[in-house]
Design an enzyme around this catalytic site. Structure first.
Site, PDB file in Angstrom:
ATOM      1  CG  ASP A 175      43.162  54.798  69.734  1.00 57.78           C
ATOM      2  OD1 ASP A 175      43.046  53.671  70.264  1.00 57.78           O
ATOM      3  OD2 ASP A 175      44.262  55.317  69.473  1.00 57.78           O
TER       4      ASP A 175
ATOM      5  CB  SER B 142      50.398  51.614  68.194  1.00 61.45           C
ATOM      6  OG  SER B 142      50.026  51.303  69.519  1.00 61.45           O
TER       7      SER B 142
ATOM      8  CG  HIS C  21      45.075  51.675  68.451  1.00 59.32           C
ATOM      9  ND1 HIS C  21      45.608  52.872  68.870  1.00 59.32           N
ATOM     10  CD2 HIS C  21      46.105  50.771  68.483  1.00 59.32           C
ATOM     11  CE1 HIS C  21      46.902  52.717  69.139  1.00 59.32           C
ATOM     12  NE2 HIS C  21      47.228  51.455  68.909  1.00 59.32           N
TER      13      HIS C  21
END
Length: 270
Positions: free
Chosen positions: A175, A81, A209
């Protein structure tokens, strides 16, 4: 076991802050010397991410390169991320990076202004009005970020073509945090346009994600510290679980290849 030296990796997480160490610990079990690096909201570090100074990360890279248990001449970076775009920035501006692996990372600087010496990279713009909310009240923020290929937001695109390392993009195609596959593809285009090696992109259909190490439960939704509300991360449980198993092996294979020159001993089964 033993005194090494071992291939070295710096491990970065995202906007949750603090110091998650579990992935670094698990990688250490597979023969890597890993530095789990906090960058905000931990001990004497800043409480927020409005201003990020790359010199802090440069100190960590130099620490690893000089460590007696770390095998040179370069080290690897692993980021998830926000940690992913920080790893790209490190690879683009700092020396001694041989391999960089990103898990649903961004090729644009997100969340705060990045500084390094006389260089400043602004944060990619956002439009909260593009937030969608499910019946359960959980926010879907996948369309909130602006396009880093358009207008002033182009300045937030990290110059990864300056990097002297190999890249691996791990992408969850479900995601819901941001458009990870788009970022990976655009990063690949930019690298190739500048005559650099095409990065490895591994996409997982149905993965969200939070692609964690194998057998960690899928995190479908949680509080997002930057947005201040619960958001959905995406992922279909079975597909996400299978992606975590395979990605873990792919990451180790990538680092062994580029940090030691040796293939992995455990082939992918997916």
């Amino acid at each position: 076991s033993g005194s090494g030296p071992f291939p070295g990796i710096i491990d970065l997480y995202g906007t949750g802050g603090g110091l998650p160490e579990y992935r670094a610990c698990l990688l250490a079990n597979h023969g890597f010397a890993v530095l789990a690096l906090a960058f905000y909201n931990y001990e004497d570090l800043p409480k927020g991410m409005k201003e990020i100074h790359l010199e802090y990360f440069e100190e960590a890279v130099n620490y690893m390169l000089q460590h007696t248990q770390v095998k040179g001449p370069g080290i690897g970076l692993l980021g998830h991320s926000k940690g992913g775009d920080l790893c790209i920035s490190m690879a683009s501006f700092l020396k001694g990076i041989t391999a960089t692996a990103l898990i649903n990372g961004s090729v644009a600087n997100v969340g705060g202004v990045l500084h390094y010496k006389d260089i400043t990279i602004p944060s990619l713009g956002i439009n909260p009005k593009r937030t969608k909310v499910s019946k359960s009240g959980i926010a879907d923020i996948s369309d909130v970020l602006n396009n880093p290929l358009e207008g002033p937001d182009q300045q937030s695109f990290i110059p990864l073509e300056k990097a002297e390392c190999c890249f691996l993009f791990i992408v969850g195609q479900d995601d819901h945090n941001w458009k990870s596959e788009f970022f990976a593809v655009e990063g690949s285009k930019r690298l190739q346009a500048h005559g650099k090696e095409k990065p490895e992109i591994i996409c997982y259909r149905g993965a969200g994600h939070y692609i964690e190490p194998p057998f960690f439960p899928m995190c479908a939704a949680s509080m997002h510290l930057l947005f201040g509300k619960p958001v959905m991360w995406g992922g279909e449980p079975k597909a996400h679980c299978e992606a975590q198993i395979d990605a873990w092996q792919q990451i180790q294979t990538f680092f062994r290849k580029h940090l030691t020159g040796k293939p992995t001993e455990t082939p992918s089964k997916l």
